[in-house]
Enzyme design. Sequence first.
Site, PDB file in Angstrom:
ATOM      1  N   GLU A 130       0.832  -1.188   0.000  1.00  0.00           N
ATOM      2  CA  GLU A 130       0.000   0.000   0.000  1.00  0.00           C
ATOM      3  C   GLU A 130       0.878   1.253   0.000  1.00  0.00           C
ATOM      4  O   GLU A 130       1.973   1.261   0.555  1.00  0.00           O
ATOM      5  CB  GLU A 130      -0.937  -0.005   1.201  1.00  0.00           C
ATOM      6  CG  GLU A 130      -1.953  -1.125   1.077  1.00  0.00           C
ATOM      7  CD  GLU A 130      -3.050  -1.079   2.117  1.00  0.00           C
ATOM      8  OE1 GLU A 130      -4.213  -1.304   1.728  1.00  0.00           O
ATOM      9  OE2 GLU A 130      -2.774  -0.834   3.297  1.00  0.00           O
ATOM     10  N   CYS A 143       3.443   8.627   1.109  1.00  0.00           N
ATOM     11  CA  CYS A 143       3.904   7.703   2.143  1.00  0.00           C
ATOM     12  C   CYS A 143       4.128   6.352   1.480  1.00  0.00           C
ATOM     13  O   CYS A 143       3.192   5.748   0.965  1.00  0.00           O
ATOM     14  CB  CYS A 143       2.823   7.633   3.223  1.00  0.00           C
ATOM     15  SG  CYS A 143       3.162   6.411   4.479  1.00  0.00           S
ATOM     16  N   CYS A 150       6.100  -6.846   7.910  1.00  0.00           N
ATOM     17  CA  CYS A 150       7.168  -6.299   8.764  1.00  0.00           C
ATOM     18  C   CYS A 150       7.638  -7.408   9.697  1.00  0.00           C
ATOM     19  O   CYS A 150       6.821  -8.197  10.178  1.00  0.00           O
ATOM     20  CB  CYS A 150       6.616  -5.120   9.567  1.00  0.00           C
ATOM     21  SG  CYS A 150       7.905  -4.227  10.474  1.00  0.00           S
ATOM     22  N   CYS A 154       5.270  -4.381  16.595  1.00  0.00           N
ATOM     23  CA  CYS A 154       4.788  -3.323  17.492  1.00  0.00           C
ATOM     24  C   CYS A 154       3.303  -3.588  17.738  1.00  0.00           C
ATOM     25  O   CYS A 154       2.547  -3.806  16.784  1.00  0.00           O
ATOM     26  CB  CYS A 154       5.027  -1.957  16.866  1.00  0.00           C
ATOM     27  SG  CYS A 154       6.768  -1.728  16.421  1.00  0.00           S
ATOM     28  N   CYS A 157       0.317  -1.649  15.959  1.00  0.00           N
ATOM     29  CA  CYS A 157       0.425  -1.390  14.516  1.00  0.00           C
ATOM     30  C   CYS A 157      -0.169  -2.540  13.705  1.00  0.00           C
ATOM     31  O   CYS A 157       0.149  -3.707  13.940  1.00  0.00           O
ATOM     32  CB  CYS A 157       1.898  -1.194  14.143  1.00  0.00           C
ATOM     33  SG  CYS A 157       2.187  -1.080  12.372  1.00  0.00           S
ATOM     34  N   SER A 246      11.323   6.865   8.533  1.00  0.00           N
ATOM     35  CA  SER A 246      10.866   6.605   9.903  1.00  0.00           C
ATOM     36  C   SER A 246      11.326   5.213  10.339  1.00  0.00           C
ATOM     37  O   SER A 246      11.142   4.238   9.620  1.00  0.00           O
ATOM     38  CB  SER A 246       9.336   6.676   9.945  1.00  0.00           C
ATOM     39  OG  SER A 246       8.876   6.295  11.218  1.00  0.00           O
ATOM     40  N   SER A 268       9.964   6.301  15.749  1.00  0.00           N
ATOM     41  CA  SER A 268       8.720   5.871  16.385  1.00  0.00           C
ATOM     42  C   SER A 268       9.026   5.665  17.859  1.00  0.00           C
ATOM     43  O   SER A 268       9.464   4.594  18.266  1.00  0.00           O
ATOM     44  CB  SER A 268       8.252   4.549  15.763  1.00  0.00           C
ATOM     45  OG  SER A 268       7.888   4.770  14.438  1.00  0.00           O
ATOM     46  N   LEU A 269       8.783   6.693  18.641  1.00  0.00           N
ATOM     47  CA  LEU A 269       9.202   6.646  20.046  1.00  0.00           C
ATOM     48  C   LEU A 269       8.151   5.936  20.913  1.00  0.00           C
ATOM     49  O   LEU A 269       8.404   4.884  21.490  1.00  0.00           O
ATOM     50  CB  LEU A 269       9.456   8.074  20.549  1.00  0.00           C
ATOM     51  CG  LEU A 269      10.176   8.155  21.882  1.00  0.00           C
ATOM     52  CD1 LEU A 269      11.607   7.654  21.774  1.00  0.00           C
ATOM     53  CD2 LEU A 269      10.176   9.598  22.417  1.00  0.00           C
ATOM     54  N   CYS A 388      -1.780   6.401   9.555  1.00  0.00           N
ATOM     55  CA  CYS A 388      -0.583   5.754  10.116  1.00  0.00           C
ATOM     56  C   CYS A 388      -0.924   4.420  10.753  1.00  0.00           C
ATOM     57  O   CYS A 388      -1.824   4.345  11.585  1.00  0.00           O
ATOM     58  CB  CYS A 388       0.010   6.605  11.223  1.00  0.00           C
ATOM     59  SG  CYS A 388       0.838   8.044  10.676  1.00  0.00           S
TER      60      CYS A 388
HETATM   61  N1  SAH Z   1       8.383   0.848  10.511  1.00  0.00           N
HETATM   62  C1  SAH Z   1       8.621   2.226  10.552  1.00  0.00           C
HETATM   63  C2  SAH Z   1       7.797   3.024   9.545  1.00  0.00           C
HETATM   64  C3  SAH Z   1       6.335   2.655   9.370  1.00  0.00           C
HETATM   65  S1  SAH Z   1       5.173   3.047  10.634  1.00  0.00           S
HETATM   66  C4  SAH Z   1       8.391   2.760  11.941  1.00  0.00           C
HETATM   67  O1  SAH Z   1       7.869   2.029  12.773  1.00  0.00           O
HETATM   68  O2  SAH Z   1       8.784   3.887  12.198  1.00  0.00           O
HETATM   69  C5  SAH Z   1       4.808   4.781  10.498  1.00  0.00           C
HETATM   70  C6  SAH Z   1       4.362   5.401  11.829  1.00  0.00           C
HETATM   71  O3  SAH Z   1       3.007   5.046  12.175  1.00  0.00           O
HETATM   72  C7  SAH Z   1       5.210   4.929  12.990  1.00  0.00           C
HETATM   73  O4  SAH Z   1       5.524   5.975  13.860  1.00  0.00           O
HETATM   74  C8  SAH Z   1       4.292   3.965  13.666  1.00  0.00           C
HETATM   75  O5  SAH Z   1       4.688   3.726  14.974  1.00  0.00           O
HETATM   76  C9  SAH Z   1       2.965   4.664  13.542  1.00  0.00           C
HETATM   77  N2  SAH Z   1       1.815   3.789  13.786  1.00  0.00           N
HETATM   78  C10 SAH Z   1       1.766   2.455  13.659  1.00  0.00           C
HETATM   79  N3  SAH Z   1       0.527   2.000  13.974  1.00  0.00           N
HETATM   80  C11 SAH Z   1      -0.219   3.072  14.304  1.00  0.00           C
HETATM   81  C12 SAH Z   1      -1.581   3.242  14.668  1.00  0.00           C
HETATM   82  N4  SAH Z   1      -2.406   2.227  14.733  1.00  0.00           N
HETATM   83  N5  SAH Z   1      -2.016   4.488  14.944  1.00  0.00           N
HETATM   84  C13 SAH Z   1      -1.189   5.554  14.804  1.00  0.00           C
HETATM   85  N6  SAH Z   1       0.113   5.454  14.426  1.00  0.00           N
HETATM   86  C14 SAH Z   1       0.592   4.222  14.177  1.00  0.00           C
HETATM   87 FE1  SF4 Z   2       6.801  -2.547  11.694  1.00  0.00          FE
HETATM   88 FE2  SF4 Z   2       6.832   0.143  12.038  1.00  0.00          FE
HETATM   89 FE3  SF4 Z   2       4.553  -1.260  12.370  1.00  0.00          FE
HETATM   90 FE4  SF4 Z   2       6.530  -1.496  14.141  1.00  0.00          FE
HETATM   91  S1  SF4 Z   2       5.341   0.370  13.692  1.00  0.00           S
HETATM   92  S2  SF4 Z   2       5.342  -3.197  13.243  1.00  0.00           S
HETATM   93  S3  SF4 Z   2       8.326  -1.344  12.821  1.00  0.00           S
HETATM   94  S4  SF4 Z   2       5.697  -1.030  10.455  1.00  0.00           S
END
Ligand code: SAH
Ligand code: SF4
Length: 420
Positions: A130, A143, A150, A154, A157, A246, A268-269, A388
């Site tokens: 996507e 984006c 992945c 997390c 996510c 990111s 992604s903190l 996101c």
């Molecule tokens: N893998 C990388 C880039 C993709 S995620 C990373 O983790 O940084 C892009 C951003 O969306 C990251 O900051 C991720 O933590 C955030 N994200 C993931 N799931 C989310 C959700 N359900 N709601 C809001 N942000 C989310």
């Molecule tokens: Fe992968 Fe980023 Fe999602 Fe974590 S937040 S599972 S690193 S895509």
Amino acid sequence: MPQSLDISKSNPNATIPDATLNIAPALNPAKPSLVGMPRETLKAVLAEIGVKDKAIKMRSAQIWHWLYIAGVTDYDEMRNVNKDLRNALAELYSIERPELVTEQVSVDGTRKWLIKMPLQKGETLGQEVECVYIPEQTRGTLCISSQVGCTLTCTFCHTGTQRMVRNLTSQEIVAQIMMARDLIGDWPSMERVKDDNLPQTGRMISNVVYMGMGEPLYNYEHVKNSINIIADGDGLALSRRRITLSTSGVVNYIDKIGEETGCMLAISLHGVNDEVRDVLVPINKKFNLETLLDACANYPGISNARRVTFEYVMLKDINDSIADAKKLVSLLKGIPAKINLIPFNPWPGSNYECSDWQQIEKFAEVVNRAGYASPIRTPRGRDIMAACGQLKSESVKIKKSLLKKASNAANEPVNTTESD
Ligand code: SAH
Ligand code: SF4
């Protein structure tokens, strides 16, 4: 009420094939693409097919121009490249785009595309990723995805629930930008798509963020090459300051990507202590907060004009207290930083709730008072699951055993590069 326009074609490959069904054996892979190939590799290809040394620079510049300035998808359009060379290239390399499976347009103008990549060696199904376009009046952000699925998990996510299928090649990463430009009419020979939500002035794609599916630093070489192609001044020419990668915190590659591409960094903190971050972003168990923040403070080129972005998803009762906000501000002291508070975007089956709006505002107030401007990021494209962390494709990893079974049935050899 979600009002997305879905012009999807049906996608017959969208489900996991059943072992009892007749699965096709591995098919012939597509020709590799010339689009998204590093310049040096393109030169090597030209040498390989017999272009004389002294003509290589000129020929590669001509081809580069046709691919990235004109956006051609047919060799015959490369008018100043002689026919023999065009034919020789066409024999071995493709310049066509991958397949668009679906396009969805959100009420806010955000567009989400599901793109099917050409078959690679050993694949029976084209992998799908996507890609999301977020237009504003004077700029547009694309984006893009760097992996199918992945490896990381997390817990908040959606992509993290999809098994890692494979890395995307630099061709497949660059292809997302090329396709996006096709789809919004962003080449000199095309008319812009008419939509008041699209930028009315300025570049239609002014920013690229590696925030789609996948962890870009776990696909280092291809991601690095793709950034350098996107930023190449004789081609797509995006400013490196408008390309943001990111990462969830793959600390051992943070300095390297900065040195080798000059891109902007986002982290992604999501947690302000190791206990919480270990659960939300499990890679924290390998690279803890201290190591991560140290890498950020030393990111190449970091300054007040080139800040690191810290993304912080707002999860009710998990990381959204005022004490957390204060800790966040104190952790980032001394690092030129921007903070993006992202309201949690729910997805089917997610176990978290988005913080209450009032709480997000209180949290933002603390962050704001510490000098970070407009920290809350308004979610875009939620109605089409384009926000996101909502991205997930149906691409799956097919088990070797299933492939073998299919192959035996078809009585043909099968390449089993895909693992169990
Ligand atoms: N893998 C990388 C880039 C993709 S995620 C990373 O983790 O940084 C892009 C951003 O969306 C990251 O900051 C991720 O933590 C955030 N994200 C993931 N799931 C989310 C959700 N359900 N709601 C809001 N942000 C989310
Ligand atoms: Fe992968 Fe980023 Fe999602 Fe974590 S937040 S599972 S690193 S895509």
